[in-house]
Design a protein around this motif. Structure first.
Motif, PDB file in Angstrom:
ATOM      1  N   LEU A 207      -3.931  11.100   1.193  1.00  0.00           N
ATOM      2  CA  LEU A 207      -3.247  12.527   1.309  1.00  0.00           C
ATOM      3  C   LEU A 207      -2.997  12.690  -0.349  1.00  0.00           C
ATOM      4  N   ALA A 208      -3.859  13.917  -0.884  1.00  0.00           N
ATOM      5  CA  ALA A 208      -3.338  14.393  -2.007  1.00  0.00           C
ATOM      6  C   ALA A 208      -2.449  15.382  -2.016  1.00  0.00           C
ATOM      7  N   ASP A 209      -1.033  15.387  -2.282  1.00  0.00           N
ATOM      8  CA  ASP A 209       0.002  16.347  -2.092  1.00  0.00           C
ATOM      9  C   ASP A 209       1.062  15.911  -2.891  1.00  0.00           C
ATOM     10  N   THR A 210       1.952  16.892  -3.419  1.00  0.00           N
ATOM     11  CA  THR A 210       3.056  16.705  -4.305  1.00  0.00           C
ATOM     12  C   THR A 210       4.125  17.113  -3.524  1.00  0.00           C
ATOM     13  N   ASN A 211       4.117  17.860  -2.412  1.00  0.00           N
ATOM     14  CA  ASN A 211       5.192  18.427  -1.898  1.00  0.00           C
ATOM     15  C   ASN A 211       5.546  17.408  -0.705  1.00  0.00           C
ATOM     16  N   LEU A 212       6.883  17.102  -0.918  1.00  0.00           N
ATOM     17  CA  LEU A 212       7.393  16.083   0.110  1.00  0.00           C
ATOM     18  C   LEU A 212       7.625  16.588   1.603  1.00  0.00           C
ATOM     19  N   ARG A 251      15.780  12.071  -7.795  1.00  0.00           N
ATOM     20  CA  ARG A 251      16.690  11.368  -7.004  1.00  0.00           C
ATOM     21  C   ARG A 251      16.685  11.720  -5.458  1.00  0.00           C
ATOM     22  N   ARG A 252      16.693  13.137  -5.421  1.00  0.00           N
ATOM     23  CA  ARG A 252      16.548  13.661  -3.991  1.00  0.00           C
ATOM     24  C   ARG A 252      15.408  13.015  -3.398  1.00  0.00           C
ATOM     25  N   CYS A 253      14.154  13.021  -3.873  1.00  0.00           N
ATOM     26  CA  CYS A 253      12.939  12.847  -3.410  1.00  0.00           C
ATOM     27  C   CYS A 253      13.029  11.135  -2.886  1.00  0.00           C
ATOM     28  N   CYS A 254      13.543  10.554  -3.990  1.00  0.00           N
ATOM     29  CA  CYS A 254      13.675   9.032  -3.429  1.00  0.00           C
ATOM     30  C   CYS A 254      14.812   8.563  -2.618  1.00  0.00           C
ATOM     31  N   MET A 255      15.757   9.475  -2.608  1.00  0.00           N
ATOM     32  CA  MET A 255      16.821   9.310  -1.270  1.00  0.00           C
ATOM     33  C   MET A 255      16.108   9.592   0.094  1.00  0.00           C
ATOM     34  N   GLU A 256      15.506  10.700   0.208  1.00  0.00           N
ATOM     35  CA  GLU A 256      14.843  11.040   1.415  1.00  0.00           C
ATOM     36  C   GLU A 256      13.854   9.980   1.741  1.00  0.00           C
ATOM     37  N   LEU A 257      13.243   9.484   0.839  1.00  0.00           N
ATOM     38  CA  LEU A 257      12.171   8.433   1.224  1.00  0.00           C
ATOM     39  C   LEU A 257      12.700   7.234   1.679  1.00  0.00           C
ATOM     40  N   ALA A 261      12.311   5.516   5.409  1.00  0.00           N
ATOM     41  CA  ALA A 261      11.949   4.039   5.541  1.00  0.00           C
ATOM     42  C   ALA A 261      13.016   3.410   6.300  1.00  0.00           C
ATOM     43  N   LYS A 262      14.422   3.574   6.102  1.00  0.00           N
ATOM     44  CA  LYS A 262      15.323   2.899   6.972  1.00  0.00           C
ATOM     45  C   LYS A 262      15.422   3.343   8.283  1.00  0.00           C
TER      46      LYS A 262
END
Ligand code: TYD
Ligand code: MG
Length: 513
Positions: A207-212, A251-257, A261-262
């Motif tokens: 997937l080539a995308d940048t929108n979370l 930070r937000r993107c990482c937190m959501e990811l 995962a969890k």
């Protein structure tokens, strides 16, 4: 004196009164600045972060965005749940509030690790990717992060797992071309089935995308066991009012990811760029959010690469993985003796070069330690290391002066480890000391001899751990003698290697010819 509606009250204080001014307007001003290197919050802009010392790294953030941990104090929905919350409706995410449980009542996680099929990578991960965990892979541009992740994704897919590879920097066609390159070159040497295994194709989605939000939607559709985000610096959450790549977005993107995962048990690998000084660009904060952090190191002008764990919640960080960049992607280097030291049977040692059996995690590598001394300026002599500890070198130079009879105060000293390896353990002290002394005295160590021992401040050579394993490895690679601390080999089966036992550094220096 105090203007407007400020409330000023006298406070009894000894003989006089202390006047405390309180301004309601003052309290409302909420400007804060977040360091994009370490994430520390400061009330005013400064050229240099007071916490980590980074220059020009403070960015202004509005109100609560700067608050720690992403918990919204207003009692609203947990912002880190944001996008992943959508999945809750489908019963994927355990709803409701978690309850405290007794330790022995907790259900053990019986999901096995997801082996990537790349042994060197699995070793650093501690046996494979842990379902529900997030791994950050950092490295300089062009070092091979995308190649490694694509190879791992291909292998995982070939095992029949759904893998989603999100590329935020390249187009899907570029990824396809890279996969083809890995596959095509592999085909000559291996069977087609095996080549396919390497480059994947089965259940590998690109997937080539940048929108979370769109990435989450695709992940929801595919339900992959593993998702790769290459790179995390380029993705953005449209509901966050900050530019992509900024501290807040990241930070937000990482937190959501991490939350995704969890809650879904998906393993997520995040690829991150590093800055020149070797930190993951932007946030060191990302390192706190994820479960494991791996660094891809090595010189991009040399073929070999080292993957090193700097944080791992599910394993040790002592292990390293060795790779070689080839025409067909990254190849594992299982026996690295050729790159890290020269063959003792064929090459004569040179002054200033000593081979040391150094431990890296559970493995022993024979690494070549080199030193060079050159005339410098008294009082301003240079001391430079690469792959070694600078403080350790300073200490060894002092011991060489005091107990080895060398005069080095006006000498520039350079020391390095061959092959981009890093050797921090004191077991390499003796090797380093002999390399420096050898270079200075223009003398060489005996042919096919390895050196092992820690050096104490009074010039004594001290014992080191794992003697047997180190000596066995030296013998295997053709070393015929080892210079070791006296008494260290009692009860150790040294095998085919002859030993020269020494008590002190001055005694050790006698092996220099
Ligand atoms: P890349 O994985 O794109 O690096 P990163 O994602 O860390 O920026 O690849 C880096 C380099 O590797 C690139 O210069 C080309 C080279 N390369 C090979 O030598 N052989 C190969 O098979 C591939 C895929 C890349
Ligand atoms: Mg890349």
């Amino acid at each position: 004196m105090f203007a407007g509606s400020n409330v000023v009250r006298p406070l009894p204080c000894g003989r006089g009164s202390l006047w405390i001014g309180y301004s309601p307007r003052m309290a409302k001003v909420r400007r804060s600045f977040v360091c994009n290197q370490c994430g520390s919050v400061s009330p005013r802009w400064m050229g240099k972060c007071a916490e980590c010392g980074a220059w020009d790294s403070l960015e202004e953030v509005a109100g609560s965005a700067a608050g720690g941990g992403g918990v919204d104090g207003s009692g609203q929905r947990d912002p880190q749940r944001g996008l992943a919350e959508g999945w809750a409706a489908e019963g994927e995410i355990a709803a409701g509030n978690p309850e405290a449980k007794r330790l022995n009542e907790i259900e053990p996680l019986d999901m096995p690790r997801l082996g990537t099929g790349i042994g060197e990578l699995d070793r650093v991960l501690g046996g494979g990717l842990v379902p529900g965990s997030t791994v950050l892979i950092g490295g300089e541009p062009g070092i091979g992060k995308s190649t490694l992740m694509l190879q791992a994704a291909g292998r995982l897919a070939a095992e029949g797992r759904a893998v989603l590879y999100v590329t935020s920097e390249e187009s899907a066609q570029q990824i396809q071309m890279r996969a083809k390159r890995i596959e095509d070159h592999g085909r000559g040497a291996r069977s087609t089935a095996e080549a396919k295994k390497q480059a994947g194709g089965g259940e590998l989605f690109i997937l080539a995308d940048t929108n979370l939000a769109r990435i989450f939607a695709q992940a929801g559709r595919i339900r992959p066991a593993v998702m790769v985000i290459d790179s995390v610096q380029m993705i953005y959450n449209a509901s966050v009012d900050a530019s992509p790549g900024s501290m807040t977005q990241l930070r937000r993107c990482c937190m959501e990811l991490v939350f995704l995962a969890k809650t879904t048990g998906m393993a997520i690998a995040l690829v991150g760029h590093v800055t020149k000084d070797g930190q993951v660009a932007g946030p060191r904060l990302l390192e706190h959010l994820v479960d494991a952090v791996l660094y891809f190191e090595g010189d991009r002008y040399h073929a070999h690469r080292i993957v090193r764990g700097v944080k791992n919640r599910f394993g040790t960080t002592l292990e390293i993985g060795l790779f070689e960049m080839s025409e067909a992607g990254l190849r594992e280097v299982v026996d690295p003796s050729g790159i890290l030291s020269s063959d003792p049977a064929r090459n004569q040692p040179t002054p200033g070069s000593v081979v040391v059996p150094a431990m890296q995690g559970t493995r022993c590598f024979m690494v070549e330690v080199q030193a060079l001394t050159a005339a410098g300026i008294l009082g301003a002599a240079k001391r430079r290391v690469s792959g070694l500890d600078a403080n350790r070198l300073s200490m060894i130079l002092a011991v060489l002066e005091q107990h080895g009879g060398l005069r080095l105060a006006d000498q520039d000293v350079f020391a390095s480890v061959v092959g981009g390896m890093r050797v921090a353990e004191p077991a390499a002290d003796l090797g380093l000391a002999l390399a420096v002394a050898g270079s200075h005295l223009r003398k060489r160590i005996e042919p096919a001899m390895a050196a092992l021992g820690e050096i104490g401040l009074s010039g004594e050579v001290r014992r080191v751990s794992q003697m047997e394993q180190r000596l066995r490895e030296a013998a295997r690679l053709g070393f015929r003698r080892a210079i070791v601390p006296a008494g260290a080999v009692e009860g150790v089966r040294a095998g085919a290697i002859g030993l020269t036992e020494v008590k002190s550094l001055s005694a050790a220096m006698e092996v220099l010819r």
